[in-house]
Design a protein around this motif. Structure first.
Motif, PDB file in Angstrom:
ATOM      1  N   ALA A  43       0.835  -1.206   0.000  1.00 54.93           N
ATOM      2  CA  ALA A  43       0.000   0.000   0.000  1.00 54.93           C
ATOM      3  C   ALA A  43       0.871   1.258   0.000  1.00 54.93           C
ATOM      4  O   ALA A  43       0.596   2.212  -0.736  1.00 54.93           O
ATOM      5  N   ALA A  44       1.923   1.267   0.800  1.00 52.45           N
ATOM      6  CA  ALA A  44       2.820   2.430   0.856  1.00 52.45           C
ATOM      7  C   ALA A  44       3.557   2.607  -0.473  1.00 52.45           C
ATOM      8  O   ALA A  44       3.757   3.731  -0.941  1.00 52.45           O
ATOM      9  N   PHE A  45       3.967   1.504  -1.099  1.00 53.56           N
ATOM     10  CA  PHE A  45       4.636   1.559  -2.391  1.00 53.56           C
ATOM     11  C   PHE A  45       3.695   2.131  -3.453  1.00 53.56           C
ATOM     12  O   PHE A  45       4.076   3.003  -4.241  1.00 53.56           O
ATOM     13  N   GLU A  46       2.450   1.664  -3.457  1.00 52.65           N
ATOM     14  CA  GLU A  46       1.466   2.150  -4.417  1.00 52.65           C
ATOM     15  C   GLU A  46       1.201   3.640  -4.226  1.00 52.65           C
ATOM     16  O   GLU A  46       1.081   4.385  -5.202  1.00 52.65           O
ATOM     17  N   PHE A  78      13.002   4.723  -1.876  1.00 50.83           N
ATOM     18  CA  PHE A  78      12.494   4.585  -3.238  1.00 50.83           C
ATOM     19  C   PHE A  78      11.838   5.879  -3.709  1.00 50.83           C
ATOM     20  O   PHE A  78      12.102   6.357  -4.810  1.00 50.83           O
ATOM     21  N   GLU A  79      11.008   6.475  -2.860  1.00 51.62           N
ATOM     22  CA  GLU A  79      10.335   7.710  -3.256  1.00 51.62           C
ATOM     23  C   GLU A  79      11.345   8.835  -3.458  1.00 51.62           C
ATOM     24  O   GLU A  79      11.204   9.644  -4.380  1.00 51.62           O
ATOM     25  N   HIS A  81       4.564  -0.211 -13.407  1.00 53.56           N
ATOM     26  CA  HIS A  81       5.717   0.339 -14.121  1.00 53.56           C
ATOM     27  C   HIS A  81       7.030  -0.240 -13.613  1.00 53.56           C
ATOM     28  O   HIS A  81       8.082   0.001 -14.215  1.00 53.56           O
ATOM     29  N   PHE A  82       6.991  -0.976 -12.504  1.00 56.84           N
ATOM     30  CA  PHE A  82       8.203  -1.464 -11.843  1.00 56.84           C
ATOM     31  C   PHE A  82       8.142  -2.972 -11.629  1.00 56.84           C
ATOM     32  O   PHE A  82       7.073  -3.544 -11.446  1.00 56.84           O
ATOM     33  N   ALA A 100       1.939   6.635  -6.918  1.00 59.23           N
ATOM     34  CA  ALA A 100       0.866   7.544  -7.332  1.00 59.23           C
ATOM     35  C   ALA A 100       1.240   9.002  -7.106  1.00 59.23           C
ATOM     36  O   ALA A 100       0.953   9.858  -7.948  1.00 59.23           O
ATOM     37  N   ARG A 101       1.899   9.282  -5.988  1.00 56.85           N
ATOM     38  CA  ARG A 101       2.302  10.673  -5.707  1.00 56.85           C
ATOM     39  C   ARG A 101       3.273  11.203  -6.742  1.00 56.85           C
ATOM     40  O   ARG A 101       3.356  12.413  -6.972  1.00 56.85           O
ATOM     41  N   ARG A 102       4.025  10.323  -7.386  1.00 57.26           N
ATOM     42  CA  ARG A 102       5.047  10.744  -8.354  1.00 57.26           C
ATOM     43  C   ARG A 102       4.664  10.445  -9.798  1.00 57.26           C
ATOM     44  O   ARG A 102       5.484  10.520 -10.704  1.00 57.26           O
TER      45      ARG A 102
END
Length: 81
Positions: free
Chosen positions: A15-18, A71-72, A30-31, A22-24
């Motif tokens: 959920a945090a990865f998604e 990652f972000e 895509h990954f 989305a924020r970026r």
């Protein structure tokens, strides 16, 4: 060594990865996300690897959410163009 795929990650990490994607302006699809876990001297070490095209980056997952923040930050720096 235990190789895991994106769907094997804990639900909160997915959920945090998604959300980070989305924020970026990206989507998780895509990954290519994989995770390995090694047991060394009774201590578990996890490494999460993210691939997109010719770009690959690995992150230590020692603390909850640590790799997602890194990652972000890489997305902000346009590492995965």
């Amino acid at each position: 060594m235990d190789l895991q795929t994106y769907t094997d990650l804990p639900l909160d990490e997915r959920a945090a990865f998604e959300l980070a994607c989305a924020r970026r302006g990206f989507a998780p699809m895509h990954f290519d996300v994989s995770s390995t876990e090694d047991i060394i001297d009774g201590h578990s070490e996890r490494l999460v690897t993210i691939r997109r095209g010719c770009w690959t980056q690995s992150y230590r997952a020692d603390r909850p959410g640590q790799w997602i923040h890194q990652f972000e930050a890489d997305l902000v720096c346009r590492l995965f163009k």
